[in-house]
Enzyme design. Structure first.
Site, mmCIF file in Angstrom:
data_model
loop_
_atom_site.group_PDB
_atom_site.id
_atom_site.type_symbol
_atom_site.label_atom_id
_atom_site.label_comp_id
_atom_site.label_asym_id
_atom_site.label_seq_id
_atom_site.Cartn_x
_atom_site.Cartn_y
_atom_site.Cartn_z
ATOM 1 C CG ASP A 7 40.200 41.604 41.270
ATOM 2 O OD1 ASP A 7 39.776 40.436 41.335
ATOM 3 O OD2 ASP A 7 41.165 41.906 40.539
ATOM 4 N N GLY A 40 42.688 32.476 42.252
ATOM 5 C CA GLY A 40 42.566 31.338 41.343
ATOM 6 C C GLY A 40 43.039 30.022 41.944
ATOM 7 C CB CYS A 71 37.017 39.106 41.333
ATOM 8 S SG CYS A 71 37.998 37.612 41.518
ATOM 9 C CG ASN A 72 35.348 36.643 35.621
ATOM 10 O OD1 ASN A 72 34.410 36.450 34.862
ATOM 11 N ND2 ASN A 72 36.154 37.688 35.486
ATOM 12 C CB THR A 73 38.301 33.736 40.832
ATOM 13 O OG1 THR A 73 39.052 33.937 39.641
ATOM 14 C CG2 THR A 73 38.698 32.437 41.469
ATOM 15 C CB CYS A 185 40.546 36.446 34.778
ATOM 16 S SG CYS A 185 41.639 37.195 36.025
ATOM 17 C CB THR A 186 38.546 41.671 36.328
ATOM 18 O OG1 THR A 186 39.094 41.188 37.572
ATOM 19 C CG2 THR A 186 37.050 41.435 36.303
ATOM 20 C CG HIS A 187 44.176 40.340 37.261
ATOM 21 N ND1 HIS A 187 43.201 40.059 38.193
ATOM 22 C CD2 HIS A 187 45.233 40.843 37.961
ATOM 23 C CE1 HIS A 187 43.656 40.359 39.402
ATOM 24 N NE2 HIS A 187 44.878 40.839 39.295
#
Ligand code: DGL
Length: 260
Positions: A7, A40, A71-73, A185-187
């Protein structure tokens, strides 16, 4: 077998903890590209170039048998590049838009993500493929990944800032209200209890971490892996993490990888 979980920062730990539960016999290396955090804000092309350089180095160094891009981004742009470059499985993190569209009763769902993820064609095509019959609101959160890291490290939250980041998720139209919010978003899952407190009405906050871990497990060879006492590692591209990060990582059972 080594599974590399990647990530931009600390958010991928939400995926690591699920992957560990489902794949206990494997060695995990958690990588945070903190030198480039937050992802992002990056332009797609520059980010792909940066990540490919980082991955070349990581693969040489840790020799993984699988990469989980937690991580999606990053996943919105990097997956085809990684899959054509490396032979082992590469698992991505896809916003749970399909599941949200299946779960909603009101027909209103929201996708809370980084500004990068919200803009990408990848996200838009998930919506047209899986959620064309529901109303989808895309909400780009500028500061939430940083707010989540601050909370993970200190236990403190700027509630006003979190509130203003989530408020656009709530749609109330002709008596129908948003009932599912995709945490894309993994956060973000680390702040779920805060969202619940601040939400104007209850919604389902969808965290895809377990689904990602299940998918990763399905790609590994069958057979019981013995649970071995292996030391899992953390590597930060920005160098040795500060004391707060070290403390968090040791709580996750991760030792800092030696500098090379
Ligand atoms: N954790 C990352 C994601 O899932 C993003 C955080 C960032 O902006 O770097 O999208």
């Amino acid at each position: 077998m080594t599974v590399l979980v990647f990530d931009s920062g600390l958010g991928g730990l939400s995926v690591l903890r699920e992957a560990r539960i489902l794949m206990p016999g494997h060695r995990f290396v958690y990588v945070a590209d903190d030198a480039a955090f937050p992802y992002g804000d990056w332009e797609a092309e520059a980010l792909v170039e940066r990540m490919m350089e980082v991955f070349e180095d990581l693969v040489t160094r840790f020799e993984p048998s699988m990469i989980i891009v937690a991580c999606n981004t990053a996943s919105t742009i990097i997956l085809p590049h990684l899959r054509s470059r490396f032979d082992f499985p590469v698992v991505g993190t896809v916003p749970a838009i399909k599941l949200a569209a299946e779960l909603t009763a009101s027909g209103h769902i929201s996708v809370l993500a980084t500004p990068g993820t919200v803009q990408r064609d990848y996200t838009r095509s998930l919506i047209s493929e899986f959620a064309s019959t529901v109303n989808v609101r895309l909400v780009g959160a500028e500061k939430m990944a940083g707010l989540a890291e601050h909370f993970m490290l200190t236990g403190e939250t700027d509630t006003e800032a979190v509130k203003s980041e989530i408020e656009d998720c709530f749609v109330d139209q002709y008596g129908a209200r948003t009932d599912v919010v995709v945490l894309a978003c993994t956060h973000y899952p680390f702040l779920t209890n805060v969202y619940r407190r601040l939400a104007p009405w209850p919604v389902d906050w969808l965290n895809p971490a377990e689904a990602i871990a299940r998918h990763a497990k399905s790609l590994l060879p069958d057979g019981d892996q013995p649970v071995k006492p292996i030391q899992d590692l953390a590597h930060f591209t920005g160098g040795k993490p500060d004391v707060l990060r070290q403390r968090l990582l040791s709580g996750f059972g991760l030792a800092i990888a030696d500098a090379h």
